[in-house]
Design an enzyme around this catalytic site. Sequence first.
Site, PDB file in Angstrom:
ATOM      1  CE1 TYR A   1       4.817  14.470  -0.801  1.00 58.75           C
ATOM      2  CE2 TYR A   1       3.327  15.025   0.984  1.00 58.75           C
ATOM      3  CZ  TYR A   1       3.791  14.124   0.045  1.00 58.75           C
ATOM      4  OH  TYR A   1       3.224  12.890  -0.037  1.00 58.75           O
TER       5      TYR A   1
ATOM      6  CG  ASP B   1       9.341  18.630   4.645  1.00 57.84           C
ATOM      7  OD1 ASP B   1      10.318  17.855   4.674  1.00 57.84           O
ATOM      8  OD2 ASP B   1       8.225  18.307   4.182  1.00 57.84           O
TER       9      ASP B   1
ATOM     10  NE  ARG C   1      -3.361   6.572  21.451  1.00 55.08           N
ATOM     11  CZ  ARG C   1      -3.789   7.364  22.427  1.00 55.08           C
ATOM     12  NH1 ARG C   1      -3.378   8.612  22.522  1.00 55.08           N
ATOM     13  NH2 ARG C   1      -4.642   6.905  23.338  1.00 55.08           N
TER      14      ARG C   1
ATOM     15  CE  LYS D   1       8.413  10.367   0.749  1.00 52.99           C
ATOM     16  NZ  LYS D   1       7.984  11.754   0.839  1.00 52.99           N
TER      17      LYS D   1
HETATM   18  C1  LIG Z   1       6.814  12.458   1.190  1.00 57.06           C
HETATM   19  C2  LIG Z   1       6.945  13.813   1.745  1.00 57.06           C
HETATM   20  C3  LIG Z   1       6.120  14.268   2.784  1.00 57.06           C
HETATM   21  C4  LIG Z   1       4.995  13.436   3.351  1.00 57.06           C
HETATM   22  O1  LIG Z   1       5.498  12.377   4.085  1.00 57.06           O
HETATM   23  P1  LIG Z   1       4.667  11.012   4.332  1.00 57.06           P
HETATM   24  O2  LIG Z   1       5.665  10.179   5.060  1.00 57.06           O
HETATM   25  O3  LIG Z   1       4.295  10.467   2.990  1.00 57.06           O
HETATM   26  O4  LIG Z   1       3.482  11.383   5.127  1.00 57.06           O
HETATM   27  C5  LIG Z   1       6.341  15.539   3.283  1.00 57.06           C
HETATM   28  N1  LIG Z   1       7.294  16.329   2.773  1.00 57.06           N
HETATM   29  C6  LIG Z   1       8.099  15.938   1.765  1.00 57.06           C
HETATM   30  C7  LIG Z   1       9.130  16.874   1.247  1.00 57.06           C
HETATM   31  C8  LIG Z   1       7.945  14.674   1.216  1.00 57.06           C
HETATM   32  O5  LIG Z   1       8.735  14.297   0.203  1.00 57.06           O
END
Ligand SMILES: *Cc1c(COP(=O)(O)O)cnc(C)c1O
Length: 398
Positions: free
Chosen positions: A116, A187, A63, A212
């Site tokens: 998101y 992000d 962790r 992603k």
């Molecule tokens: C999918 C996504 C998230 C969240 O990510 P997780 O891995 O599902 O927790 C945050 N921001 C964007 C732009 C996303 O596409």
Amino acid sequence: MKKPAKTKPWGDATLAIHAGEEHFRVGAPVGTSIARTSNFTFAGTEEMKRWAEGKSSAYIYTRYGNPTLSIAEKKIAALEGAEDAVVTASGSAAIASALLSQLSAGDEVIATRQLYGGSYRLLRDVFPRYGIVVRHVESDLAGIERLVNPRTKALYVETPTNPTLRLVDLSKAAAFAREWGLVSLIDNTFASPVLQKPLEMGFNIVLHSASKYLSGHSDVIAGAAAGSAALIRKVRANVIQLGGSMDPEAAFLLIRGMKTLGVRIERQCKSAMAVAKYLERHPKVARVHYPGLPSHPDFALAKRQMRGFGAMLAFDCKGGPKAGLAAARRFCDRVRVFLLAASLGGTESLVVLPIYTSHYKMSPEELRAVGVGPGTVRVSIGLEDPEDLIEDLRQALG
Ligand SMILES: *Cc1c(COP(=O)(O)O)cnc(C)c1O
């Protein structure tokens, strides 16, 4: 074999493959090993004592850190041009840990409105319960100077946005944050570090849902934060305390996926442009949202701040709210190569209806404000043959 002398900095594809790995030692495994363990032995009580005093960086418990996680962290830091990075169990864990590393009760954060869904709900439903005030600004940052005050501590943006691919001017946003002494966070999931380098444009912390593009194969949930060593130290402390650490198996999948990041993004951008151009000419399509088309309102900004236009797009089916929705549903129910699924950035091309997924439960006014209609279809372009994608669009729209 010696590590080749570097003549110039490596490109992104090379970094994604080699950064963080010990490939250049004799007899080194070329594939990445998984340190599938929860704990590590101390060299002796002296090491144990040094650890207790915060003087040892040895691995002790996964962790807190693990060699496989470190490889993923070094790759992401290298790609973002960051001093350090921390990987997490999900993008959401990275986002929450990073924002909470900068915000305490009584503080305020300015965030772009088009976020998101999970991030939007975190800011709307969770942060206020801990005394953190959230103020939203549109992606063009209009009127942002009226939202800032001495309690404002952070600026949080997402660009390109979901699903209409609007852009935030990152140099302008970073300059505003600097002027007001805010920590700026972005992000960067939709662009990936191959297409957009926010730290170079003055941002402080870059966040990813590595579920992603970074992992790229729709087979893992993962996240990351990258930035200066001092900022990432605070994010990492939160990841450890709140328990959002990545598992070594997930780190392996992320690392394995990242080795093809360069070619994936290049191919996905090319196919997305072909699909966007095809859709723009289609008689049943009212509008295509893709920052690589001159018709997109942020085309000029995209050319300035991105190294490619990405592989996410959206289009609006012709017709009013009723006919548009019916057309969009018919299209989604008829696709045979595209899959009808949430998420993005994987090898498979996907379609979804934002009004039933990311924008579910939004009022018609809220939907209009973000440019989403009942007939809007969001598309994630994968790695199939572009001719097959276009043929699928043709038959499904037909
Ligand atoms: C999918 C996504 C998230 C969240 O990510 P997780 O891995 O599902 O927790 C945050 N921001 C964007 C732009 C996303 O596409």
